[in-house]
Scaffold this motif. Structure first.
Motif, short mmCIF file in Angstrom:
data_model
loop_
_atom_site.label_atom_id
_atom_site.label_comp_id
_atom_site.label_asym_id
_atom_site.label_seq_id
_atom_site.Cartn_x
_atom_site.Cartn_y
_atom_site.Cartn_z
N LYS A 232 -9.68 -6.14 -5.03
CA LYS A 232 -8.35 -6.75 -4.95
C LYS A 232 -8.33 -7.89 -3.93
O LYS A 232 -7.73 -8.95 -4.16
N ASP B 270 0.80 -8.18 -4.90
CA ASP B 270 -0.09 -7.14 -5.45
C ASP B 270 0.36 -5.78 -4.92
O ASP B 270 1.19 -5.68 -4.01
N TYR B 271 -0.24 -4.77 -5.49
CA TYR B 271 0.16 -3.39 -5.19
C TYR B 271 -1.07 -2.51 -5.36
O TYR B 271 -1.76 -2.58 -6.37
N ILE B 272 -1.36 -1.67 -4.34
CA ILE B 272 -2.47 -0.72 -4.44
C ILE B 272 -1.97 0.67 -4.05
O ILE B 272 -1.16 0.81 -3.13
N PHE C 290 -7.14 4.94 -2.29
CA PHE C 290 -7.90 3.95 -3.04
C PHE C 290 -9.34 3.96 -2.53
O PHE C 290 -9.63 4.34 -1.40
N GLU D 235 -12.22 -0.61 -4.82
CA GLU D 235 -10.95 -1.08 -5.38
C GLU D 235 -10.28 -2.06 -4.42
O GLU D 235 -9.80 -3.12 -4.83
N LEU D 236 -10.24 -1.73 -3.13
CA LEU D 236 -9.60 -2.62 -2.17
C LEU D 236 -10.39 -3.93 -2.05
O LEU D 236 -9.81 -5.02 -2.00
N VAL E 68 0.88 -1.18 0.00
CA VAL E 68 0.00 0.00 0.00
C VAL E 68 0.91 1.22 0.00
O VAL E 68 1.70 1.41 0.94
#
Length: 375
Positions: A116, A102-104, A108, A112-113, A83
């Motif tokens: 994911k 993964d990458y956020i 956000f 979206e979260l 994050v």
């Protein structure tokens, strides 16, 4: 759903509050910590499936934390989602290079979260399924290899016992074969008028012998605790340490020992049959020897009688030839006496031919007995 526990790591309490708000109505167990060292301290005990890991933190960056997690065999399979407020290609590549899945990028949205995490949940489900398939395939492969090795032991045993010709050696070979399977075994052979016992400990205990006696006519299989008793007509086998913790191995071993008892009993019957045939052959040899001896004695007696008869008739002829001319008999009387003597001699010759026939018959009987012995 495979995803149940999430660990959120961020030095900003506000960011943790946002994550908590997004996930509060989902069926997750969420734990939040404020630093990399604290993450490493709690991660093994909490055992999360996903870590939401902030990149920029004092003391220890998210990249360093991820490296530590992936270096530890206990935590290396945990999914890490970075994050970060920055999402450049370089930063994403750095994240992937240290092992993140993964990458956020901040800020956000709730959706979206959630999306994911749903995707990561599917990844976890597929990983668990794949791991189960690998585990099943590995188990099948190990079982196949174990079974192949076990069958090799059985084949070697069958080939070996074919050359065994006594009960004691067969019992010892049977114990050795069972020992190759790490089985603590006791065996009973029931023969005509005799019972033999074999044990890995050298002798069967009294309670085992009593158990053989009590259960020998109560059916083929008796299983109790981690023990199994197998009964056949002439053989009983007691195993004291069946593999109770491994059902597959337990089933294989049970099938193997039933087959081994059956094969061993057939060889035991073959040994006893061979002994009986050898005993019968010896008895027949003795009988032939006695018959031969009696035949020989009878022939010798007949020959002796023939020789005595010839001597008597010869002496009679000499006496008649000497005395008849002086007896004052007329010609007819002399002819009559000579004819009677000739008839008597001819009858004697006929009996001699009978003796030859008897000899020939005896010889034929001896030849027939000799052929019978060879068979």
């Amino acid at each position: 759903m495979a995803l149940k526990r999430i660990l959120a790591v961020d030095d900003e309490p506000f960011n943790l509050e946002i994550i908590e708000e997004i996930l509060e109505d989902l069926d997750f167990e969420l734990k939040m910590v404020n630093s990399g060292p604290e993450c490493l301290e709690v991660v093994e005990e909490f055992d999360p499936q996903v870590i939401l890991l902030d990149v920029s933190m004092p003391q220890m960056s998210g990249y360093d934390v991820c490296r530590k997690l992936k270096e530890n065999p206990i935590t290396q399979k945990i999914i890490v989602m970075f994050v970060s407020a920055r999402g450049t290609v370089e930063e994403r590549m750095e994240g992937y290079s240290v092992g993140a899945e993964d990458y956020i990028v901040k800020p956000f949205s709730h959706e979206e979260l959630r999306l994911k995490l749903q995707h990561l949940n599917q990844v976890l489900i597929e990983k668990e399924s794949l791991e189960q398939q690998v585990e099943d395939a590995t188990s099948t492969a190990f079982n196949a290899m174990a079974n192949s090795s076990e069958m090799g032991q059985i084949v070697n045993y069958i080939e070996h016992i074919g050359s065994i010709d006594n009960e004691q050696d067969l019992g010892k070979a049977f114990l050795n074969c069972l020992g190759a399977f790490d089985l603590q075994s006791n065996v009973e052979f029931r023969l005509d008028g005799e019972v033999l016992h074999f044990s890995v400990s050298g002798v069967c205990s009294p309670i085992v012998i009593e158990l053989f006696e009590m259960l020998k006519s109560k059916g083929r299989l008796h299983e109790f605790s981690n023990r199994i008793l197998v009964n056949y007509e002439m053989i009983s086998l007691l195993i004291l340490n069946m593999p109770g913790q491994d059902p597959d191995k337990h089933g294989r071993i049970r099938d193997h020992i039933c087959f081994l008892v059956s094969v061993t009993e057939q060889q035991l019957k073959a040994i006893l049959t061979k002994k009986e045939l050898l005993q019968q052959q010896q008895q027949l040899n003795d009988a032939v020897g006695k018959v031969h001896s009696k035949f020989t004695g009878l022939i010798e007696l007949l020959n002796e009688n023939r020789i005595n008869n010839e001597a008597i008739f010869k002496q009679l002829q000499e006496d008649l030839e000497r005395r008849i001319p002086t007896m004052g008999l007329d010609e007819d009387q002399e002819v009559f006496i000579y004819q009677k003597v000739d008839e008597t001699i001819q009858n004697s010759v006929a009996r001699e031919e009978s003796v030859k026939g008897v000899k020939a018959a005896f010889k034929e009987i001896e030849n027939d007995l000799s052929q019978l012995l060879k068979q």
